[in-house]
Design a protein around this motif. Sequence first.
Motif, PDB file in Angstrom:
ATOM      1  N   VAL A 164       2.144   1.318 -12.099  1.00  4.87           N
ATOM      2  CA  VAL A 164       2.442   2.697 -12.126  1.00  4.87           C
ATOM      3  C   VAL A 164       0.872   3.081 -11.394  1.00  4.87           C
ATOM      4  CG1 VAL A 164       2.577   4.950 -12.459  1.00  4.87           C
ATOM      5  CG2 VAL A 164       4.132   2.949 -13.560  1.00  4.87           C
ATOM      6  N   LEU A 165       0.137   2.489 -12.497  1.00  2.00           N
ATOM      7  CA  LEU A 165      -1.777   2.750 -11.365  1.00  2.00           C
ATOM      8  C   LEU A 165      -2.027   2.277 -10.614  1.00  2.00           C
ATOM      9  CD1 LEU A 165      -3.602   3.733 -15.462  1.00  2.00           C
ATOM     10  CD2 LEU A 165      -2.737   4.869 -13.075  1.00  2.00           C
ATOM     11  N   GLY A 166      -1.510   1.239 -10.200  1.00  2.00           N
ATOM     12  CA  GLY A 166      -2.113   0.044  -9.510  1.00  2.00           C
ATOM     13  C   GLY A 166      -0.999   0.814  -7.293  1.00  2.00           C
ATOM     14  N   ALA A 167      -0.134   0.850  -7.893  1.00  2.00           N
ATOM     15  CA  ALA A 167       0.603   2.221  -7.030  1.00  2.00           C
ATOM     16  C   ALA A 167       0.485   3.434  -7.003  1.00  2.00           C
ATOM     17  CB  ALA A 167       1.565   2.091  -7.132  1.00  2.00           C
ATOM     18  N   ILE A 168      -0.567   3.799  -7.069  1.00  2.00           N
ATOM     19  CA  ILE A 168      -1.811   5.001  -7.505  1.00  2.00           C
ATOM     20  C   ILE A 168      -2.521   4.794  -6.167  1.00  2.00           C
ATOM     21  CG2 ILE A 168      -3.169   6.788  -8.050  1.00  2.00           C
ATOM     22  CD1 ILE A 168      -0.856   7.011 -10.302  1.00  2.00           C
ATOM     23  N   GLY A 169      -3.447   3.294  -6.692  1.00  4.38           N
ATOM     24  CA  GLY A 169      -4.577   2.799  -6.243  1.00  4.38           C
ATOM     25  C   GLY A 169      -4.282   2.122  -4.621  1.00  4.38           C
ATOM     26  N   ILE A 170      -2.963   1.573  -4.415  1.00  5.56           N
ATOM     27  CA  ILE A 170      -2.798   1.503  -3.154  1.00  5.56           C
ATOM     28  C   ILE A 170      -2.103   2.832  -2.510  1.00  5.56           C
ATOM     29  CG2 ILE A 170      -0.840   0.159  -2.093  1.00  5.56           C
ATOM     30  CD1 ILE A 170      -2.577  -1.902  -2.733  1.00  5.56           C
ATOM     31  N   PHE A 171      -1.985   3.305  -2.677  1.00  4.46           N
ATOM     32  CA  PHE A 171      -1.748   5.202  -2.010  1.00  4.46           C
ATOM     33  C   PHE A 171      -2.639   5.373  -1.725  1.00  4.46           C
ATOM     34  CE2 PHE A 171      -1.118   9.504  -2.360  1.00  4.46           C
ATOM     35  CZ  PHE A 171       0.164   9.815  -1.215  1.00  4.46           C
ATOM     36  N   PHE A 172      -3.803   5.190  -2.757  1.00  2.43           N
ATOM     37  CA  PHE A 172      -5.216   6.206  -2.290  1.00  2.43           C
ATOM     38  C   PHE A 172      -5.560   5.538  -1.255  1.00  2.43           C
ATOM     39  CE2 PHE A 172      -5.613   8.867  -5.667  1.00  2.43           C
ATOM     40  CZ  PHE A 172      -5.460   9.758  -4.915  1.00  2.43           C
ATOM     41  N   TYR A 173      -6.123   3.867  -1.489  1.00  2.00           N
ATOM     42  CA  TYR A 173      -6.843   3.058  -0.175  1.00  2.00           C
ATOM     43  C   TYR A 173      -5.384   2.755   1.134  1.00  2.00           C
ATOM     44  CZ  TYR A 173      -7.228  -1.397   2.247  1.00  2.00           C
ATOM     45  OH  TYR A 173      -7.195  -2.552   3.289  1.00  2.00           O
ATOM     46  N   VAL A 174      -4.718   2.613   0.598  1.00  2.00           N
ATOM     47  CA  VAL A 174      -4.327   3.209   2.358  1.00  2.00           C
ATOM     48  C   VAL A 174      -4.376   4.396   3.116  1.00  2.00           C
ATOM     49  CG1 VAL A 174      -1.812   2.554   3.425  1.00  2.00           C
ATOM     50  CG2 VAL A 174      -2.102   1.043   1.595  1.00  2.00           C
ATOM     51  N   GLY A 175      -4.303   5.339   2.857  1.00  2.00           N
ATOM     52  CA  GLY A 175      -4.694   6.265   2.619  1.00  2.00           C
ATOM     53  C   GLY A 175      -6.556   6.519   3.603  1.00  2.00           C
TER      54      GLY A 175
END
Length: 419
Positions: free
Chosen positions: A241-252
């Motif tokens: 779940v935290l990895g998904a948040i990390g991807i959200f921030f990274y791509v953004g």
Amino acid sequence: MATKTNQPAGGGLTSAGYLVPFITVTALFFIFGFITNLNMALVPHLKAIFTLPYAWAMLAESAFFLAYFVFSSPTSKLIETIGYKRTMVVSLFIQVVGCLLFIPAAKLVSFPLFLTAVFIVGAGVTALQTSANPYVSILGPESSSSIRLNLAQALNSLGGTLAPIVAGAYILTDPAKLASPASVADTVRMPYMLIAGGLLLLGLAVAFMHLPHVEQTQAFRPAKEGDPILSRSIWGYKHTVLGAIGIFFYVGVEVGLASIAVNYFKLEGISTAETASYLVSLYWLGALVGRLLGAGIMTKVKAGKLLGIFGFTAAVLITISMFTTGHIAIATLVLCGFFNSVMFPNIFTLGIAGLGPMTSKGSGLIMTAVVGGAVIPPLIGVLADKMGIHQSFIIPIICYLFIAYYGLWGSKPSRTITA
């Protein structure tokens, strides 16, 4: 019947017999890197052709990344049904359909149809990413999965670096030289027809190619129907779940900085859009160099630690850019491209670590978070409009700090597939 191979005792790059499949699938990363940045390069062109305000032109970018939110979870279910290879083939054919839609969109000079074409291409890229990323990750020992994905992502960066060059040469014609808005057909139709043809041939080639089912360890074998593991919720795995948040921030943050960079560079003294665009290419080139070097660095430094170091460094760089002007402000933003390099592959592999038969579910959740590319850039734009571009960099700083936290602490699994 699935092909089964023995895992090497020494923990090499791939398992025995999987080098060719690794090379084949890695080539697909070039495809979605190229197409992703090609669609991003369309934004200023569409803005000029349709005389749109900036917010409306950005819908082309949002339509592409929105596809990740819509199709990532369905793709994970598709993988469980037809497997990784067939999902990759289907994804390529979906992209063919999307590319062909650019032909009537250009002929009719229809912005809604352009958005539809971009969304369908995005759906195909989503399916390709959701299937190709975990497939590369599990083509060998889990200890070297981040290295494999970094090498594959290097091809992604190469495609992304070349896309603006192709767009500038064949698509982004100076609007002042166009006889009418309908002339956009001459600059868009032929490139996308050629891309559609290439994707069709690639899809057929992959369909007839031997890409084995990966069953080298029990952890990656598909669970049988009715297995209680498959009924578990992926939301119970904190590191995923935290990895998904990390991807959200990274791509953004990656897309957001690239989207505002041309205007920012011109604000800092770059006289022409062409020179500013060249600097944006250097930003993407930095990601390519970083991924090539990162694959070697990770033979000595753990993926989480490297992610933390790169995240903190990027936060420092963008902070310096925020409080300086001129060449220093420009250089520190461009350098962020290098430190973005290992973020996606490392967050992804850390996020799916230890999921076993639930790997496709984890991949689907993480790829859904790529929708950050549709959310964070407009937020940066809103702050830039209200407070100035420099002040808007507070959002990238927050993104990078979370990514650093995830690498150093948040990526450690608190639960295993057996618990």
